[in-house]
Scaffold this active site. Sequence first.
Site, PDB file in Angstrom:
ATOM      1  N   LEU A 102       0.884  -1.160   0.000  1.00 45.52           N
ATOM      2  CA  LEU A 102       0.000   0.000   0.000  1.00 45.52           C
ATOM      3  C   LEU A 102       0.921   1.208   0.000  1.00 45.52           C
ATOM      4  CD1 LEU A 102      -3.001   0.778   0.154  1.00 45.52           C
ATOM      5  CD2 LEU A 102      -2.824   0.711   2.641  1.00 45.52           C
ATOM      6  N   ASP A 103       0.791   2.077  -1.000  1.00 44.85           N
ATOM      7  CA  ASP A 103       1.701   3.208  -1.161  1.00 44.85           C
ATOM      8  C   ASP A 103       1.839   4.022   0.119  1.00 44.85           C
ATOM      9  OD1 ASP A 103       2.159   2.580  -3.784  1.00 44.85           O
ATOM     10  OD2 ASP A 103       0.854   4.127  -4.618  1.00 44.85           O
ATOM     11  N   PRO A 104       3.010   4.629   0.351  1.00 50.57           N
ATOM     12  CA  PRO A 104       3.164   5.506   1.522  1.00 50.57           C
ATOM     13  C   PRO A 104       2.108   6.613   1.570  1.00 50.57           C
ATOM     14  CG  PRO A 104       5.310   5.049   0.559  1.00 50.57           C
ATOM     15  CD  PRO A 104       4.295   4.448  -0.371  1.00 50.57           C
ATOM     16  N   LEU A 105       1.677   7.111   0.409  1.00 52.14           N
ATOM     17  CA  LEU A 105       0.683   8.188   0.387  1.00 52.14           C
ATOM     18  C   LEU A 105      -0.747   7.687   0.575  1.00 52.14           C
ATOM     19  CD1 LEU A 105       1.991  10.597  -2.398  1.00 52.14           C
ATOM     20  CD2 LEU A 105       1.912  10.995   0.055  1.00 52.14           C
ATOM     21  N   ALA A 106      -0.897   6.361   0.748  1.00 56.63           N
ATOM     22  CA  ALA A 106      -2.217   5.785   1.011  1.00 56.63           C
ATOM     23  C   ALA A 106      -2.257   5.282   2.450  1.00 56.63           C
ATOM     24  CB  ALA A 106      -2.500   4.632   0.054  1.00 56.63           C
TER      25      ALA A 106
END
Length: 306
Positions: free
Chosen positions: A47-51
């Site tokens: 899961l992306d850092p920005l998510a």
Amino acid sequence: MSAPRSKRRDIDGVLIFDKPLGMTSNAALQKVRWLFNASKGGHTGSLDPLASGVLPLCLGEATKFSQYLLDADKGYITEARLGMTTTTGDAEGDVLEMKPVQVSQADVEAVLPRFTGDIEQIPPMYSALKHEGQPLYKLARAGETVERKARSVTIQRLTVLGLEGDRLRLEVHCTKGTYIRTLVEDIGAALGCGAHVSELRRIQAGPFDLSKAVTLETLEALHAEGGHLALDHLLLPSDSGLEDWPEVQLTEQTAYYLNHGQAVRVPGSPAFGKVRLRDQTGKFIGIGEMTDDARVAPKRLMRFSG
């Protein structure tokens, strides 16, 4: 001399972690492993850092079944900022283009059917997919662009949650491998103004949703009060991601043979497919697969210590 490191413990189960913004999936895994003092762990897809949001983490023997959660459908709530495209398709990238936004909710509702059902997506350059052994995002950071093949994904549900100015909120339920950034960019292109993801929260992964998710703050508070043992009640069973699979109950004898690698015949088993296996005490011991001659063959078994 420094104090000796404590031995990591063997503990099995699934934690539904509410990953905070800014943290990588691997950093989340290592933090949770440390808090539980677990000897082994794995996550179920990045899961992306920005998510933020639902990230199932598998500890111990549960890691043997993480692949099936990786393959599961996902659900997201995303905020798209209309009128601005970026190099990465999200808020982290450099601005490529800005356009005026003259879009109504009716305009959005009119284009969404194009992106519902089975669709083709071209993976973004800023992704972990590999080209000749190199992740695409590394090539992108070096200024390179390579041709990517379109991939088929399914958008099961796409709902407008609200539109305020240039901020469009959407709920998306989709199959694995769907790029929400690409979906938002394509919707922005269809609206004629462009768009990028400004916020992304995963609300569901397979059978797990936010109602089962545990925050980092909760984990740290419990750990501060009672150490790693105070966290154990938060773990779900190792087979909790497989609850829609048919179950096969073994006798002591069939469990013995199956644990030694032999296919066994169990009356009442399904005709085909994968099954969850329980021994004579009702304990989950792994997964099996039905053979052509109606026997249950071991596929992935738990290893129990002691």
